[in-house]
Design a protein around this motif. Structure first.
Motif, PDB file in Angstrom:
ATOM      1  N   HIS A  79       0.692  -1.263  -0.229  1.00  0.00           N
ATOM      2  CA  HIS A  79      -0.108   0.507   0.144  1.00  0.00           C
ATOM      3  C   HIS A  79       0.520   1.586   0.220  1.00  0.00           C
ATOM      4  N   HIS A  81       1.108   5.633  -1.869  1.00  0.00           N
ATOM      5  CA  HIS A  81       0.931   6.112  -3.166  1.00  0.00           C
ATOM      6  C   HIS A  81       1.712   6.892  -3.397  1.00  0.00           C
ATOM      7  N   LYS A 148      -0.757   3.610  -5.863  1.00  0.00           N
ATOM      8  CA  LYS A 148      -2.322   4.171  -6.711  1.00  0.00           C
ATOM      9  C   LYS A 148      -2.175   5.303  -7.421  1.00  0.00           C
ATOM     10  N   HIS A 248     -10.413   1.274   1.118  1.00  0.00           N
ATOM     11  CA  HIS A 248      -9.604   2.318   2.563  1.00  0.00           C
ATOM     12  C   HIS A 248     -10.498   2.361   3.190  1.00  0.00           C
ATOM     13  N   HIS A 271      -6.159   0.089   6.315  1.00  0.00           N
ATOM     14  CA  HIS A 271      -6.373   0.885   7.936  1.00  0.00           C
ATOM     15  C   HIS A 271      -7.073  -0.029   8.418  1.00  0.00           C
ATOM     16  N   ASP A 323       2.119   2.992   3.120  1.00  0.00           N
ATOM     17  CA  ASP A 323       1.341   3.620   3.612  1.00  0.00           C
ATOM     18  C   ASP A 323       1.906   4.732   2.855  1.00  0.00           C
TER      19      ASP A 323
END
Ligand code: NIG
Ligand code: ZN
Length: 423
Positions: A79, A81, A148, A248, A271, A323
């Motif tokens: 996960h 970004h 992502k 999420h 999460h 994350d």
């Protein structure tokens, strides 16, 4: 037999258990560790795993002496970004004043600030920035990761982010999984007309499928962002087009995203800090992987962490991820997350290693290609500056990698004696 490479004198070799489903509950507590091992590599694949005492009977073009160090599979970060424009260091003072994360977003900051920066960045600028983050992840031991979109919130920029992911995938010799996170926030223009925005993101699914720009879709289901009903609709539309789905879920307000993930047979629910008892129960009866992000809870200054212990005791599959993003967790260092998992989630070292290898690979559909080391697997591995597997979560905040290898090729190596001018 003669091989390309032979790694000898491995103090401990971590060999997570491979299976067609993620490790759950009790199975997460078992970590297969071979003491005093050696491993041979041929054509980028693991060709032989044996005892170090057999090393003299095995020949290779190149011999690497691990000198008693720990060796593990390459880490998997399920996960991130990764691709985004700009940074948000100015938000730190707002956080210090106690302004909640969702209020910063409501006032046009947070995710929406990064949307502005990502829209105005060129494809090449995004690529250059993401490359440097990616290289830092690799230097910290990651050889497989997910990234992502979600900082475009319009057709043009979402596709731009996904194209950058595709180029990274073609350029770097690592496993990259792309996820379309179009419904990451509601752009100001669509405030009050969320359905129209969601429609536009659903319309984009066909183009993304045609151009093979993503493997999964994702949605931020949260108070003030997308409701359970909207998330259900987006996930259904994604599944109808052949995408795997992620969510999420229950990060801040317990909306029931965990239950929705199970209902939609999501590959992961991420999460879960505010997941309900019912949600945890349902999760434990499913193969949906709980991807926990304790670095984010820490970075947002919260005291309540995801209930990893209850999840594992009840039989859920847990994975860990950074994350990495410019707002709620600004680090590429998955080793740091392993320490937070120990300190804040009370996970054992065995559970933590399973959570950053085989279960993390399951969370992004890569368990066939990553997360374990068996004869015939890609030789994706890390030689650690550590004597045993307990050491990495214990000694926190620094990089312990010695060599990071993907398909038998060294991608990163600590060189002794460089960059120090102390003596
Ligand atoms: N919570 C939603 N999205 C990201 C944060 C994105 C941001 O703040 O830029 C997350 O997973 O934490
Ligand atoms: Zn996220």
């Amino acid at each position: 037999m003669h091989y390309d490479k032979l790694i000898i004198n491995i103090g401990q070799l971590i060999l997570p258990q491979a299976a067609s489903t993620p490790l759950k509950g009790e199975a997460m507590k078992q970590l297969n560790v071979k003491e005093d091992a050696a491993i041979a590599i041929q054509d980028g694949k693991v060709a032989w795993i044996g005892s170090n005492t057999e090393k003299d009977s095995v020949k290779a073009d190149e011999v690497i002496d691990a000198r008693g160090r720990l060796v593990s599979p390459g880490l998997v970060d399920p996960h991130t970004h990764l691709v985004h424009g700009g940074s948000r260091e100015k938000e730190m003072s707002l956080k210090q004043q106690g302004v909640p994360y969702l209020d910063i977003l409501k006032n046009g900051g947070g995710i929406l600030a990064t949307v502005e920066a990502t829209r105005s960045a060129s494809e090449d600028e995004l690529y250059q920035k993401a490359s440097s983050h990616l290289e830092r992840m690799v230097s910290h031991g990651v050889t497989t990761l997910e990234g992502k979109s979600g900082y475009g919130l319009d057709t043009e920029t979402e596709l731009k982010q996904l194209r950058v992911m595709k180029l990274l995938k073609e350029t770097y010799p690592i496993n990259l999984v792309s996820t379309f996170l179009g419904p990451h926030a509601v752009p100001p223009f669509f405030k009050g007309n969320e359905t129209a925005f969601l429609d536009s993101m659903i319309l984009l699914l066909d183009t993304i499928k045609e151009q093979q720009l993503a493997d999964y879709t994702d949605i931020f289901c949260e108070e003030g962002v997308f409701t359970i009903e909207q998330a259900r609709r987006f996930m259904k539309e994604s599944r109808d087009r052949g995408f795997g789905v992620k969510i999420h879920a229950d990060e801040i307000v317990p909306l029931g995203g965990t239950e929705l993930a199970v209902e939609m047979e999501a590959i992961s629910a991420d999460h879960l800090v505010a997941a309900s008892n019912e949600g945890i129960q349902q999760l434990s009866e499913s193969d949906t992987v709980a991807v926990l992000l304790p670095g984010t809870t820490f970075y947002l200054g919260k005291d309540e962490y995801a209930r990893a212990r209850e999840m594992i005791e009840q039989g859920a599959a847990v994975a860990l991820a950074t994350d990495f993003n410019p707002g709620s967790n600004v680090t590429e260092n998955l080793q740091l997350i392993m320490s937070f998992a120990a300190l804040k989630l009370k996970m054992s070292p065995e559970e933590i290693w399973n959570a950053v290898t085989i279960n993390a690979a399951h969370a992004i559909g890569k368990a066939q290609e990553a997360g374990t080391l068996q004869e015939g697997d890609e030789a994706d591995l890390v030689i650690w500056e550590a004597p045993n597997y307990h050491y990495i979560p214990y000694h926190y905040g620094v990089n312990h990698t010695h060599i990071v290898m993907k398909s038998g090729q060294i991608l990163w190596e600590r060189k002794e004696g460089n960059a120090f001018y102390l003596s």
